[in-house]
Design a protein around this motif. Sequence first.
Motif, PDB file in Angstrom:
ATOM      1  N   SER A 166       4.775  -2.494  -3.540  1.00 35.53           N
ATOM      2  CA  SER A 166       3.201  -2.398  -3.693  1.00 35.53           C
ATOM      3  C   SER A 166       2.570  -3.924  -3.639  1.00 35.53           C
ATOM      4  O   SER A 166       1.527  -3.941  -2.835  1.00 35.53           O
ATOM      5  N   PHE A 183      -4.016   3.636  -6.108  1.00 37.22           N
ATOM      6  CA  PHE A 183      -3.353   4.264  -4.601  1.00 37.22           C
ATOM      7  C   PHE A 183      -1.945   4.645  -5.061  1.00 37.22           C
ATOM      8  O   PHE A 183      -1.528   5.562  -4.244  1.00 37.22           O
ATOM      9  N   GLN A 184      -1.128   4.450  -5.996  1.00 40.37           N
ATOM     10  CA  GLN A 184       0.093   4.964  -6.376  1.00 40.37           C
ATOM     11  C   GLN A 184       0.133   6.400  -6.799  1.00 40.37           C
ATOM     12  O   GLN A 184       0.906   7.200  -6.544  1.00 40.37           O
ATOM     13  N   ALA A 187      -1.001   8.558  -3.955  1.00 42.64           N
ATOM     14  CA  ALA A 187       0.177   8.695  -2.685  1.00 42.64           C
ATOM     15  C   ALA A 187       0.929   9.620  -3.531  1.00 42.64           C
ATOM     16  O   ALA A 187       1.605  10.763  -2.784  1.00 42.64           O
ATOM     17  N   LEU A 207      -9.006   8.547  -2.066  1.00 47.22           N
ATOM     18  CA  LEU A 207      -8.418   7.668  -1.359  1.00 47.22           C
ATOM     19  C   LEU A 207      -9.320   7.099  -0.455  1.00 47.22           C
ATOM     20  O   LEU A 207      -9.417   5.882  -0.238  1.00 47.22           O
ATOM     21  N   SER A 252      -5.943   3.415   4.690  1.00 50.16           N
ATOM     22  CA  SER A 252      -5.139   4.476   3.681  1.00 50.16           C
ATOM     23  C   SER A 252      -3.679   4.792   4.275  1.00 50.16           C
ATOM     24  O   SER A 252      -2.742   4.724   3.259  1.00 50.16           O
ATOM     25  N   ILE A 256      -0.317   3.621   1.871  1.00 45.16           N
ATOM     26  CA  ILE A 256       0.871   4.608   1.191  1.00 45.16           C
ATOM     27  C   ILE A 256       2.273   4.514   2.112  1.00 45.16           C
ATOM     28  O   ILE A 256       3.034   4.044   1.030  1.00 45.16           O
ATOM     29  N   GLU A 260       5.390   3.270  -0.549  1.00 49.06           N
ATOM     30  CA  GLU A 260       6.108   4.816  -1.050  1.00 49.06           C
ATOM     31  C   GLU A 260       7.308   4.867  -0.197  1.00 49.06           C
ATOM     32  O   GLU A 260       8.405   5.025  -1.339  1.00 49.06           O
TER      33      GLU A 260
END
Length: 446
Positions: A166, A183-184, A187, A207, A252, A256, A260
């Motif tokens: 991240s 955002f985590q 996602a 998002l 976006s 992600i 991720e």
Amino acid sequence: MTQPTQASPTPSDAASDLPSLPRRRGCPFDPDPEYARLREERPVSRIAFPSGGSGWLVTRYADARAVLADPAFSSRLSTGSPHVRRTLIPLPEQALPGALLRLDGAEHRSYRRPVIQAFTVRRVQQLRPRIQRIVDEHLDAIEHTARRSGGAPVDLVAELALPVTSLVICELLGVRYEDRATFQGLAGRLLTIDITPEQAAQARLELGAFLSDLVAAKRLDPGADLLSTLIAQADADPDGPLNDLALTVLGSLLLIAGHETTANMISLGALTLLQHPEQLAALRAEPALADRAVEELLRHLTIIQFGLLRVATRDTAVGGRAIRAGEQVVVALPAANRDPDLGRGAGPELGLGAGPDLGLGAGPDAVGLRPDLEQLDITRPPTAHLAFGFGPHQCLGQQLARAELQITLTSLFARLPALRLAEPLDQVPFRDDMIIYGVHRLLVTW
């Protein structure tokens, strides 16, 4: 380009007449063994989708590579992951500008081209010292926390894999690291298999608002980051493809995808090596094996566990089977990456773009052999695997992912030579419920 018309199910496509996508893992590190049988007996076969209708399942390496490279197969889908989700998640009828995963041809290239320069081999080499410092700082914090707690177990997902990836993508894009929980969390919601249409729409809305606000802030106060660079390009070319909506959608996706997938590979890769002590011992004895170890882990684990979905834009054929225009095709990456043919004669002509340092190509010792690709072997010459996809949609961040994996895994096992699981393997929560495989938690001690 207009959305391809996806075929309606025919009577022979009834769910009762067809098997579903294989999803029963006998071992948490291996795909469903049904894939191996299908690859040998019915490499292109029909499957039922849990949400209704059906499609084709491609399990052989050569066929998978052919589908991903063929412009006859489009990424312009009307629903999200219908081959694994019971409830259909509608997607916008027309793909949004900047939506790389749903665009094809020249339109796709127009948005990919401005971004790819940030992820070249040369650019990632320049980032490696910073990645190393980030990893070292988090390992320092892990050791400090363990000492203060008297040796309590540490969760490598929460304390290493997620924060490292991240922070790297935040610095690259120009996102505040303090916003990582936002955002985590989004996602995680978007990648859950059982998300409802309403939940998906709300997560996308949140998002989009987050990135839209960021684009506006960057325009007022630009920095030396990728998003600021893209905004400057957009402002310099008002008639170009990079309008504010495209910047929001692109941002976006990068945010992600940039943390991720690699975070899950770090944690699952660490667990895999802990469960294969002979492989871990080889890596510790010869740190120069890091490149090969990462390629082998990527191939062996293939965390895009349900494959990639495409829709045929015209009547065509795959592996000798006729595919009608509008029919959907699931490219089973886990099966393709275990295909013995992957290890025979796979040379640099496959166009991986991985760079000469990986030594791609099967090598003379592999020619004519059928290697056991069901086994993990970090000394194996790197194969032209499909863990990052193939063709025009091949993952543009693959070099960054490789660097983060190499640095994090080698640093982790060098710093903590006595590292071991702090709970039985059958208590580790694997991400069977997510589009991207991995573990939700990885408790370790030393």
